[in-house]
Structure formats: C-alpha cells, structure tokens
Design a protein around this motif. Structure first.
Motif, short mmCIF file in Angstrom:
data_model
loop_
_atom_site.label_atom_id
_atom_site.label_comp_id
_atom_site.label_asym_id
_atom_site.label_seq_id
_atom_site.Cartn_x
_atom_site.Cartn_y
_atom_site.Cartn_z
N GLY A 1 7.53 -0.88 7.02
CA GLY A 1 6.80 0.27 6.49
C GLY A 1 5.33 -0.04 6.27
N GLU A 2 5.02 -1.25 5.80
CA GLU A 2 3.62 -1.65 5.59
C GLU A 2 2.86 -1.67 6.91
OE1 GLU A 2 2.20 -2.11 2.75
OE2 GLU A 2 3.79 -2.54 1.30
N GLN B 1 0.83 -1.20 0.00
CA GLN B 1 0.00 0.00 0.00
C GLN B 1 0.87 1.26 0.00
OE1 GLN B 1 -2.23 0.32 3.73
NE2 GLN B 1 -0.76 -1.06 4.69
N LEU B 2 2.15 1.07 -0.28
CA LEU B 2 3.09 2.19 -0.33
C LEU B 2 3.34 2.60 -1.77
CD1 LEU B 2 5.65 0.75 2.26
CD2 LEU B 2 3.84 2.42 2.70
N TRP B 3 3.76 3.85 -1.97
CA TRP B 3 4.07 4.36 -3.31
C TRP B 3 5.50 3.98 -3.67
CZ3 TRP B 3 0.26 6.17 -0.42
CH2 TRP B 3 -0.94 6.54 -1.06
N TRP B 4 5.63 3.21 -4.73
CA TRP B 4 6.87 2.53 -5.05
C TRP B 4 8.05 3.48 -5.25
CZ3 TRP B 4 7.75 -2.19 -3.96
CH2 TRP B 4 8.75 -2.93 -4.57
N LEU C 1 13.14 -6.35 1.83
CA LEU C 1 11.82 -6.89 2.15
C LEU C 1 11.46 -6.65 3.61
CD1 LEU C 1 9.33 -8.46 1.24
CD2 LEU C 1 10.56 -10.58 1.76
N GLY C 2 12.42 -6.82 4.50
CA GLY C 2 12.15 -6.58 5.91
C GLY C 2 11.83 -5.12 6.21
N GLN C 3 12.56 -4.20 5.57
CA GLN C 3 12.29 -2.77 5.76
C GLN C 3 10.92 -2.41 5.21
OE1 GLN C 3 15.73 -1.27 3.69
NE2 GLN C 3 16.89 -0.95 5.57
N ALA D 1 2.15 1.89 7.88
CA ALA D 1 1.12 2.49 7.03
C ALA D 1 -0.27 2.01 7.43
CB ALA D 1 1.40 2.13 5.57
N ALA D 2 -0.38 0.76 7.87
CA ALA D 2 -1.69 0.21 8.24
C ALA D 2 -2.19 0.73 9.58
CB ALA D 2 -1.61 -1.31 8.29
N LEU D 3 -1.29 1.35 10.37
CA LEU D 3 -1.66 1.76 11.73
C LEU D 3 -1.77 3.26 11.92
CD1 LEU D 3 0.59 -0.77 13.68
CD2 LEU D 3 -1.90 -0.76 13.64
N LEU D 4 -1.35 4.04 10.94
CA LEU D 4 -1.28 5.49 11.13
C LEU D 4 -2.64 6.15 11.30
CD1 LEU D 4 1.58 6.50 8.66
CD2 LEU D 4 1.64 6.46 11.15
#
Length: 347
Positions: A158-159, A101-104, A152-154, A162-165
């Motif tokens: 980040g995901e 759900q992040l902008w690549w 991948l871990g970073q 993003a899901a909790l903000l």
C-alpha cells in the motif's frame, strides 16, 4: 538522458554531547554526510548502501527536503529541496520502511482517494495508476481493509502504491523490504523491477538487504563514514575488492597431496579431503577441472559466483580516511526559508 539528481559537496553536521568525565559533557560536531557528489540520470535505478550510521538516510532526507544541508549544492528535478519543498513534493515519491503515509483507521482505498485530492491528480490518471498497482501488487484482496489491520507486507504494498499515484519522477526508497517475509519481499522486488524496466521513474534505493540490490540495480553507490567509497556497477565492485568465482570439486577419494594449480589457489579443503574449493584468480574453471581430472576421479563440480555480501563486508573493513571537521561553520548555499512550506499547499 538528463540528470534528475545533482549533488555537489553535500555535507550535514550534527552537534552531539559527549561524556568527558563523571559529570561533564562537551559538545562535538559530527559530520553524518561529508562531501558527497552524486548525479543520477532519468530512469536509472541506483542502490545506495552502507553500514549503520554511514549517512544513507541523512542523504535521503536532504534530497527530499526534510533536512537542510550544512553545505553543498543539491537539486532534485531541477529544484532546491528545502527552499522549493512544496513544488518538489509533487514530483517525487518517498517510501520509508519504518514510516507510513497512510491513514491508520481508514480503509486502504480511502487513503488512496485522499492522496488523489492532496496531490490534485486528475481522476482518470489516478484510476489508471491505481489499476496498474492493483494488478502488479495484488491489492484487491485488502483494499477495503483498515490500514491498522493490514499485515506488514500488505501495508508496504500500500505504501508503494501511495507513493506512485501522483506520477512522481523520482522514487526514494529507504529500506522498503525491512521485516517482510519472503513472499512479500518477492512481490515488492518484482514490482520495483517492472517499474524500473518501464523507464518512467528514477529509483534511489537504500537497503541492508543486498539481494534487493543484486536483483534491481545495475549501479551501486556505497557510502561509509559519510563519504562515497564506490560508485559503479556490481562487477566493478567485485573486481576492486578481490571477489572471485569459486570452483568446488567433489572427489571419489581424497588426494594424498593438495594440488597446486597456477592462477587458482586452494581456498579450503572439506569433507576429509574429498572436497576442494579453488579461488579463480587468473585461471579459468575449465583449466582447473581439466587439471584435476588427470589427478583423480571427479564426482561433482560446481562454480560459485561471488557473493555481494562478502565483497561489501570486505569494503566496510577497509579503514576509512579520517573525517576532519572545520573549526568554523561552512556557509550553506541554500538558506532555510522563514517558514516550512505546507505539503498540501498550492505549488
């Protein structure tokens, strides 16, 4: 505690084409989820597991409003997921291990800022939640790195952020540690554990990594062939499927005859007879050790707790009841809206 997830008779059918001859294919109705009942209280951490194709991800997609159920009743945070998807999106967070759900091409920090505007989160609340995630997930070292350059871990850290903000009441996690190295897995587990202990967010976790379940969830729901086959704590699962503790005894010299101990049968003999492995049925570990001490000189003793992977694999090998597909479609109680709501729209 009030229930934030209420599911009754949840069912999802798909029509697939099956090869029945060299050139012929016929349609077949397959029930991916077949009559699931589930209630989750506010603040619970639930492990939702099953083999590939059991219906885990399909269930999550219906709970989040991505898929329309074929039948049954679903409410999440008091809302019907598909019909009230826009309102529900503001109250839940979703992390799919294979989706982003992040902008690549944007720095991670900019993705977080865009999400603040999409969810219309007050700046002070956004800053406080981001600060907490930065501390717990150690984000500062890559906040200004474009998402496409993250490991991948970073990216998974980040995901989660993003899901909790936007402060969701329920967080759905589908394989959040898939493909991560040991260090990244540990960081994600510690963060989710801290989140669960706070009690502000309900977590529903699907995973094939049973270590995630053991470390995070007290309640375990197992689904197989679209049906719930176990709903309870891990201890109840061990008791139901015969998983028991083991006593491993190393001897100085092998015994001429393997001892027969009541309530503790010998599971296996190793190391040319110098190691005996007993399975505790009704006997205690102390009774086994005391009996063996009178028969031989003991070099070492170990008590091995039951492995959840063993008991779950035993559960999967239990034959599932046949799935009967009705001849006529079951009417759904949640009619699909004429148009799909815009997630960025006004609730």
């Amino acid at each position: 505690m009030s229930d934030v997830i209420e599911v009754r008779g949840l069912r999802k059918e798909f029509t697939v084409r099956v090869k029945t001859g060299r050139l012929r294919r016929t349609k077949k109705v397959v029930a991916a989820v077949d009559g699931v009942d589930l209630t989750v209280a506010r603040g619970e951490m639930i492990g939702y597991i099953g083999p590939n194709g059991a219906g885990k991800s399909t269930t999550l997609k219906m709970l989040t409003g991505v898929l329309m159920p074929s039948a049954g009743e679903v409410r999440v945070c008091g809302l019907v997921p598909v019909a009230q998807r826009t309102r529900l999106a503001l109250r839940i967070g979703v992390v799919f291990g294979q989706r982003s759900q992040l902008w690549w091409d944007l720095p991670l920090r900019d993705s977080f800022d865009l999400l603040r505007h999409i969810y219309r989160v007050p700046a002070a609340d956004h800053a406080a939640r981001l600060r907490r995630c930065r501390d717990l997930l150690d984000l500062d070292g890559f906040l200004d790195t474009p998402v496409r350059q993250l490991s991948l871990g970073q990216r998974m850290r980040g995901e989660l952020t993003a899901a909790l903000l936007h402060g969701p009441e329920v967080l759905f996690l589908d394989e959040p540690t898939i493909g991560l190295d040991l260090v990244s897995k540990q960081a994600v587990r510690e963060f989710l554990g801290e989140l669960g202990r706070a009690g502000d967010t309900t977590l529903l976790l699907t995973t094939h990594d049973l270590a995630d379940i053991e470390r995070l969830c007290r309640r375990l729901v197992v689904i197989d062939h679209g049906r719930v086959v176990h709903d309870g704590d891990i201890e109840a699962l061990h008791a139901r499927y015969g998983s028991r503790r083991l006593v491993v005894v190393d001897l100085d010299e092998p015994l001429t005859e393997v001892p027969v101990l009541p309530g503790a049968p010998v599971l296996r003999v190793e190391a040319d007879g110098r190691r005996l492995v007993f399975e505790l049925e009704s006997a205690t570990a102390g009774a086994v050790v005391a009996r063996l001490a009178g028969l031989a000189t003991l070099r070492d003793i170990a008590i091995v707790e039951p492995d959840i992977e063993d008991v779950v694999s035993r559960l999967y090998r239990t034959p599932a009841p046949p799935v009967v597909v009705p001849a006529h479609p079951i009417p759904t109680q949640n009619p699909e809206p004429a148009s799909r709501p815009d997630l960025t729209g006004t609730p």
